[in-house]
Design an enzyme around this catalytic site. Structure first.
Site, PDB file in Angstrom:
ATOM      1  N   GLN A 192     -18.060 -50.888  27.339  1.00  0.00           N
ATOM      2  CA  GLN A 192     -19.016 -51.961  27.085  1.00  0.00           C
ATOM      3  C   GLN A 192     -18.830 -52.529  25.665  1.00  0.00           C
ATOM      4  O   GLN A 192     -19.247 -53.625  25.370  1.00  0.00           O
ATOM      5  CB  GLN A 192     -20.439 -51.404  27.335  1.00  0.00           C
ATOM      6  CG  GLN A 192     -21.596 -52.190  26.784  1.00  0.00           C
ATOM      7  CD  GLN A 192     -22.201 -51.496  25.561  1.00  0.00           C
ATOM      8  OE1 GLN A 192     -21.542 -50.696  24.901  1.00  0.00           O
ATOM      9  NE2 GLN A 192     -23.449 -51.807  25.265  1.00  0.00           N
ATOM     10  N   CYS A 309     -25.839 -44.243  18.021  1.00  0.00           N
ATOM     11  CA  CYS A 309     -25.806 -45.204  19.124  1.00  0.00           C
ATOM     12  C   CYS A 309     -25.720 -44.479  20.467  1.00  0.00           C
ATOM     13  O   CYS A 309     -26.176 -44.978  21.488  1.00  0.00           O
ATOM     14  CB  CYS A 309     -24.610 -46.123  18.985  1.00  0.00           C
ATOM     15  SG  CYS A 309     -24.685 -47.089  17.492  1.00  0.00           S
ATOM     16  N   CYS A 366     -24.598 -41.218 -10.633  1.00  0.00           N
ATOM     17  CA  CYS A 366     -24.026 -40.829  -9.339  1.00  0.00           C
ATOM     18  C   CYS A 366     -23.201 -39.544  -9.499  1.00  0.00           C
ATOM     19  O   CYS A 366     -22.305 -39.480 -10.342  1.00  0.00           O
ATOM     20  CB  CYS A 366     -23.145 -41.950  -8.788  1.00  0.00           C
ATOM     21  SG  CYS A 366     -22.282 -41.490  -7.276  1.00  0.00           S
ATOM     22  N   CYS A 369     -19.166 -40.762  -8.226  1.00  0.00           N
ATOM     23  CA  CYS A 369     -18.302 -41.755  -8.862  1.00  0.00           C
ATOM     24  C   CYS A 369     -18.494 -41.869 -10.367  1.00  0.00           C
ATOM     25  O   CYS A 369     -17.702 -42.520 -11.039  1.00  0.00           O
ATOM     26  CB  CYS A 369     -18.413 -43.118  -8.175  1.00  0.00           C
ATOM     27  SG  CYS A 369     -19.934 -44.004  -8.507  1.00  0.00           S
TER      28      CYS A 369
HETATM   29 ZN   LIG Z   1     -21.367 -43.516  -6.735  1.00  0.00          ZN
END
Ligand SMILES: [Zn+2]
Length: 395
Positions: A192, A309, A366, A369
């Site tokens: 689908q 889903c 973060c 990163c």
């Molecule tokens: Zn980050």
């Protein structure tokens, strides 16, 4: 008496300065010397002196200013054998006021016979020119962009709903190497929306089914089948072989693994997620100082807010739309044009037929990163957290 053509060329050679290929070789990469190839385009396509600029003799007067603006610069002209370049040298000296012009004796033929290095410009086969003709006609792509696509290596994580449009259109666009990671087999309920597969490949591993379809669409493409799940042990080695990573997964543990590995290697990730009638897209590219997935989602949302889903259903065309927006970003990254979705989250609401976007900022705190890559030891490099536990704790 009027001289014969050959005599005329001989007379001209007596009036201009000539230089031996050996002397030209000595100044090959010297910025104070401009090498000008005056042959026709089809001759240049077979090879030229490294660094030489191409000004066909027929366009010499009209184009030489663009190639050599400074008339006091040393200019060395060459053709195939030294005759056309001798005539061109006279024109530059006598008619255009260039002060230090020389013609290389023996031309490209002698240069090559001496075994000196040559540059063979990349070209496409006649079939490729035809296949990609609508790309080549666009200024932003052109021959150069098409060659970049052919040289590019893109890794699709998942050969499902998002992976399907990416696989088809990136293959059609001529992306030379497409790697596909997937551990599933094609099921009737996939068809689908997972349009890279077909009824004929139900029960076949998705990587194999996708490879068959891609090879039919464009035999130019090398499909690398990575049958299995993306795991922490092999992710770095896998990612190293590719230029762009396409995240087409539907689960958070894999998304965080993709992010953390891509950040460590500084590889761009083109990410998309779909839920209900909505899609979200972004490009996470720390190589361009962009934010990463964790800057946007430090922890995954609780499970009830992010159902898969499989459990909740999805409008079949929605991953098609989102996947094609992803493929577009991939192509832009490869050929280096336009503004990418780096630092932006694009949201598409299919029911409202609306696009919105919000800025995504790099989080200076973060945990992934913001770390200085040089501070990550070799042992630490390949070690990743337990994402199942991390996501379960957040849920
Ligand atoms: Zn980050």
């Amino acid at each position: 008496m009027t001289p014969s053509g050959a005599e005329f060329v001989r007379q001209i050679k007596g009036q201009i300065a000539e230089v031996d290929p050996a002397q030209v070789h000595d100044v090959l990469w010297n910025e104070d010397v401009v090498l000008v190839d005056v042959r026709e385009s089809d001759e240049v396509a077979a090879g030229k002196l490294p660094g030489a600029v191409h000004v066909p003799r027929g366009f010499l007067e009209s184009r030489i200013d663009g190639a050599v603006g400074d008339r006091s610069k040393r200019v060395v002209l060459y053709c195939a054998s030294g005759n056309r370049s001798a005539l061109a040298a006279r024109t530059l000296t006598e008619d255009l006021g260039y002060e230090r012009v020389e013609s290389m004796t023996g031309g490209y033929t002698l240069w090559k016979d001496r075994g000196y290095e040559v540059d063979v410009p990349r070209t496409l086969t006649a079939e490729q020119r035809e296949r990609y003709s609508r790309h080549i006609l666009i200024n932003e792509v052109g021959l150069e962009g098409q060659i970049k696509l052919i040289d590019a290596k893109v890794l699709l994580i998942g050969a499902g709903a998002l992976g399907s449009p990416n696989a088809l259109y990136l293959a059609a666009a001529g992306v030379g190497t497409i790697g596909i990671v997937d551990d599933d087999v094609v099921d009737l309920s996939n068809l689908q929306r997972q349009v890279v597969h077909g009824t004929a490949t139900i029960g076949v591993p998705k990587v194999e089914s996708a490879a068959t379809r891609i090879n039919d669409l464009n035999p130019d493409v090398t499909v690398v089948q990575h049958k299995g799940r993306l795991d922490a042990d092999s992710v770095l080695e896998l990612f190293r072989a590719y230029d762009v990573i396409v995240d087409g997964t539907d689960n958070f543990p894999t998304r965080y693994l993709i992010n953390d590995a891509a950040v460590r290697l500084n590889k761009p990730v083109v990410s998309a997620a779909i839920l209900g009638f909505e899609a979200q897209l972004s490009v996470f590219d720390t190589s361009q100082d962009g934010p990463c997935y964790r800057c946007l989602f430090p922890v995954p949302p609780p499970a009830e807010l992010a159902p898969s889903c499989g459990a909740n259903g999805v409008l079949g065309v929605l991953p098609g739309t989102a996947g094609l927006l992803q493929a577009t970003e991939v192509i832009k990254l490869i050929i280096g044009v336009g503004d990418s979705l780096r630092g932006r989250l694009l949201m598409y609401d299919a029911l409202a037929a609306e696009f919105n976007e919000v800025k995504v900022r790099k989080d200076p705190e973060c945990p992934v990163c913001s770390r200085d890559r040089a501070s990550i030891s070799d042992e630490e490099m390949g070690v990743f957290p337990d994402y199942e536990a991390f996501c379960a704790a957040a849920g």
